[in-house]
Scaffold this motif. Structure first.
Motif, PDB file in Angstrom:
ATOM      1  N   VAL A 153       0.863  -1.180   0.000  1.00 61.65           N
ATOM      2  CA  VAL A 153       0.000   0.000   0.000  1.00 61.65           C
ATOM      3  C   VAL A 153       0.895   1.224   0.000  1.00 61.65           C
ATOM      4  N   PHE A 154       0.667   2.123  -0.962  1.00 59.82           N
ATOM      5  CA  PHE A 154       1.428   3.373  -1.028  1.00 59.82           C
ATOM      6  C   PHE A 154       0.485   4.518  -0.691  1.00 59.82           C
ATOM      7  N   ALA A 155       0.827   5.286   0.349  1.00 58.80           N
ATOM      8  CA  ALA A 155       0.000   6.407   0.788  1.00 58.80           C
ATOM      9  C   ALA A 155       0.444   7.687   0.089  1.00 58.80           C
ATOM     10  N   THR A 156      -0.509   8.400  -0.492  1.00 59.31           N
ATOM     11  CA  THR A 156      -0.182   9.672  -1.129  1.00 59.31           C
ATOM     12  C   THR A 156      -1.127  10.761  -0.655  1.00 59.31           C
ATOM     13  N   ASP A 157      -0.639  12.002  -0.697  1.00 62.71           N
ATOM     14  CA  ASP A 157      -1.497  13.148  -0.403  1.00 62.71           C
ATOM     15  C   ASP A 157      -1.458  14.160  -1.540  1.00 62.71           C
ATOM     16  N   GLY A 158      -0.789  13.783  -2.626  1.00 62.92           N
ATOM     17  CA  GLY A 158      -0.737  14.662  -3.781  1.00 62.92           C
ATOM     18  C   GLY A 158       0.244  15.806  -3.680  1.00 62.92           C
ATOM     19  N   SER A 159       1.001  15.872  -2.602  1.00 61.59           N
ATOM     20  CA  SER A 159       1.925  16.991  -2.402  1.00 61.59           C
ATOM     21  C   SER A 159       3.202  16.807  -3.209  1.00 61.59           C
ATOM     22  N   GLU A 160       3.948  17.901  -3.349  1.00 60.08           N
ATOM     23  CA  GLU A 160       5.229  17.840  -4.029  1.00 60.08           C
ATOM     24  C   GLU A 160       6.198  16.961  -3.251  1.00 60.08           C
ATOM     25  N   SER A 175      12.127  -4.918  -7.306  1.00 59.94           N
ATOM     26  CA  SER A 175      11.494  -5.841  -8.251  1.00 59.94           C
ATOM     27  C   SER A 175      10.693  -6.933  -7.561  1.00 59.94           C
ATOM     28  N   GLY A 176      10.728  -6.975  -6.235  1.00 60.95           N
ATOM     29  CA  GLY A 176       9.977  -7.990  -5.498  1.00 60.95           C
ATOM     30  C   GLY A 176       8.540  -7.602  -5.206  1.00 60.95           C
ATOM     31  N   ILE A 177       8.095  -6.459  -5.718  1.00 58.52           N
ATOM     32  CA  ILE A 177       6.721  -5.997  -5.483  1.00 58.52           C
ATOM     33  C   ILE A 177       5.819  -6.455  -6.626  1.00 58.52           C
ATOM     34  N   GLU A 178       4.699  -7.056  -6.294  1.00 57.69           N
ATOM     35  CA  GLU A 178       3.721  -7.509  -7.283  1.00 57.69           C
ATOM     36  C   GLU A 178       2.693  -6.421  -7.577  1.00 57.69           C
ATOM     37  N   THR A 179       1.998  -5.958  -6.517  1.00 62.98           N
ATOM     38  CA  THR A 179       0.909  -5.001  -6.672  1.00 62.98           C
ATOM     39  C   THR A 179       1.075  -3.842  -5.704  1.00 62.98           C
ATOM     40  N   VAL A 180       0.785  -2.630  -6.166  1.00 63.91           N
ATOM     41  CA  VAL A 180       0.801  -1.448  -5.315  1.00 63.91           C
ATOM     42  C   VAL A 180      -0.610  -0.871  -5.274  1.00 63.91           C
ATOM     43  N   HIS A 181      -1.181  -0.820  -4.083  1.00 64.82           N
ATOM     44  CA  HIS A 181      -2.490  -0.204  -3.879  1.00 64.82           C
ATOM     45  C   HIS A 181      -2.259   1.237  -3.428  1.00 64.82           C
ATOM     46  N   VAL A 182      -2.564   2.187  -4.294  1.00 71.61           N
ATOM     47  CA  VAL A 182      -2.352   3.600  -3.967  1.00 71.61           C
ATOM     48  C   VAL A 182      -3.615   4.133  -3.297  1.00 71.61           C
ATOM     49  N   VAL A 183      -3.448   4.785  -2.163  1.00 68.70           N
ATOM     50  CA  VAL A 183      -4.602   5.310  -1.429  1.00 68.70           C
ATOM     51  C   VAL A 183      -4.334   6.745  -0.997  1.00 68.70           C
ATOM     52  N   CYS A 184      -5.365   7.571  -1.105  1.00 70.80           N
ATOM     53  CA  CYS A 184      -5.300   8.953  -0.634  1.00 70.80           C
ATOM     54  C   CYS A 184      -6.489   9.201   0.270  1.00 70.80           C
ATOM     55  N   ALA A 185      -6.228   9.549   1.528  1.00 74.03           N
ATOM     56  CA  ALA A 185      -7.301   9.876   2.464  1.00 74.03           C
ATOM     57  C   ALA A 185      -7.681  11.339   2.291  1.00 74.03           C
ATOM     58  N   TRP A 186      -8.970  11.634   2.390  1.00 79.27           N
ATOM     59  CA  TRP A 186      -9.387  13.015   2.225  1.00 79.27           C
ATOM     60  C   TRP A 186     -10.443  13.370   3.271  1.00 79.27           C
ATOM     61  N   GLY A 187     -10.623  14.688   3.466  1.00 75.76           N
ATOM     62  CA  GLY A 187     -11.625  15.173   4.416  1.00 75.76           C
ATOM     63  C   GLY A 187     -11.002  16.085   5.444  1.00 75.76           C
ATOM     64  N   ALA A 214      -8.267  14.219  -4.207  1.00 74.20           N
ATOM     65  CA  ALA A 214      -7.691  12.978  -3.686  1.00 74.20           C
ATOM     66  C   ALA A 214      -7.666  11.898  -4.758  1.00 74.20           C
ATOM     67  N   LYS A 215      -8.741  11.777  -5.511  1.00 71.96           N
ATOM     68  CA  LYS A 215      -8.777  10.786  -6.588  1.00 71.96           C
ATOM     69  C   LYS A 215      -7.698  11.080  -7.628  1.00 71.96           C
ATOM     70  N   ALA A 216      -7.545  12.354  -7.969  1.00 69.52           N
ATOM     71  CA  ALA A 216      -6.536  12.728  -8.958  1.00 69.52           C
ATOM     72  C   ALA A 216      -5.140  12.392  -8.455  1.00 69.52           C
ATOM     73  N   GLN A 238     -12.571   8.755   2.299  1.00 68.71           N
ATOM     74  CA  GLN A 238     -12.794   9.806   3.280  1.00 68.71           C
ATOM     75  C   GLN A 238     -12.481   9.308   4.682  1.00 68.71           C
ATOM     76  N   GLY A 239     -11.768  10.115   5.445  1.00 66.81           N
ATOM     77  CA  GLY A 239     -11.470   9.761   6.825  1.00 66.81           C
ATOM     78  C   GLY A 239     -10.058  10.126   7.214  1.00 66.81           C
ATOM     79  N   PRO A 240      -9.742  10.002   8.501  1.00 68.69           N
ATOM     80  CA  PRO A 240      -8.387  10.294   8.975  1.00 68.69           C
ATOM     81  C   PRO A 240      -7.389   9.331   8.330  1.00 68.69           C
ATOM     82  N   PRO A 241      -6.207   9.809   7.947  1.00 67.89           N
ATOM     83  CA  PRO A 241      -5.221   8.941   7.283  1.00 67.89           C
ATOM     84  C   PRO A 241      -4.896   7.675   8.070  1.00 67.89           C
ATOM     85  N   ASP A 242      -4.741   7.795   9.394  1.00 62.49           N
ATOM     86  CA  ASP A 242      -4.379   6.617  10.194  1.00 62.49           C
ATOM     87  C   ASP A 242      -5.422   5.519  10.034  1.00 62.49           C
TER      88      ASP A 242
END
Length: 292
Positions: A153-160, A175-187, A214-216, A238-242
């Protein structure tokens, strides 16, 4: 890239070494660091003869050397090439000194979840490099993973800053990573924003804008990871990042959370780095804290 792995006498480092091996970074240069306590720090509060002090020093030294030999053997099984280093002194200080001297980009430690800052071997080290250092940290909290490739899981907030963290991850070329689930919490959900809620416009239109941003951000990061050859998913929740990250880790059954962290002053860590600090301290899953 130069990587420092903390080695303890109780072999707690083994899952951390295995997690590093699973990531399959490109040409990592591993420095195995075993920090033995000083004899002075272990002396009882009464006089001891010189022969006993010498025996204690010899015992600590031999135990440290044996631990490094075991770590080297374990690393060879994983196809990792290493250089051992036996140090005398406080673990956290010595690890940070090695980071600075070697120009290391990553510190690998093992820590277990036993409440805030209560962890077995190198809890003090993970805390020190997290709060005071300028280096990325791979913290293994679970036993070695059996499956061939990792889900992340890769956490992003869209910041520089987060974009630069993603640059760092891609530069590691794991190279040992199969899938990356990108998630952005918003609100509007942090404790500071809650205190200031009366001064913040909070309408349905604002929610829509926050969700769209957040979707972008999630889709932008997922696109870069996809171009690098990883399978990806993207979501904005939507919700707190933690809470959001905890739920996504559980839902996806991922093996590792990747999150960025600033390593500057206390105020900046409190305002910006609280999520990464929480993930390192309070969660039970493996965490990679990135610093560009």
């Amino acid at each position: 890239m130069k990587v420092i792995v903390g080695v303890d006498l109780q072999h707690a480092y083994v899952p951390a070494l295995h997690l590093l091996g699973k990531l399959q970074l490109t040409d990592p240069e591993l420095l195995l660091v075993q920090a033995s306590p000083t004899v002075e720090s272990m002396l009882p509060p009464f006089p001891m003869d010189g022969a006993t002090v010498d025996f204690m020093y010899k015992t600590f030294k031999e135990a440290g050397e044996a631990a490094l030999l075991d770590a080297e053997a374990e690393a060879r099984k994983l196809g990792l090439h290493t250089l051992p280093l036996l140090c005398i002194g406080p673990s956290a200080e010595l690890i940070n000194e090695c980071v600075e001297r070697e120009g290391a980009e990553l510190v690998v430690v093992r820590t277990t979840h036993r409440g805030t800052w209560q962890s077995e071997f190198l809890g003090s080290v993970s805390r020190a490099v997290m709060l005071c250092g300028h280096v990325s940290v791979l913290a293994a909290k679970q036993e070695p993973i059996e499956k061939q490739r990792l889900d992340v899981v890769f956490a992003t907030d869209g910041s520089e800053f987060n974009e630069r963290c993603l640059d760092r991850l891609l530069a590691m070329r794991p190279s040992g990573i199969e899938t990356v689930h990108v998630v952005c919490a918003w609100g509007i959900s942090s404790h500071l924003e809650h205190l200031l809620r009366h001064a913040l416009p909070h309408s349905a239109d604002l929610n829509a804008e926050l969700e769209a941003a957040a979707k972008a951000a999630a889709e932008r990061a997922a696109s870069r990871l996809s171009k690098a050859g990883y399978k990806t998913t993207a979501r904005a929740t939507q919700g707190p990042p933690d809470r959001v990250l905890h739920e996504v880790m559980a839902e996806t059954g991922s093996d590792l959370l990747v999150v960025g962290a600033h390593g500057k002053g206390w105020v900046e860590r409190l305002l910006i780095g609280s999520t990464s600090l929480h993930e390192l301290v309070d969660e039970t899953y493996n965490v990679l804290i990135l610093r560009p």
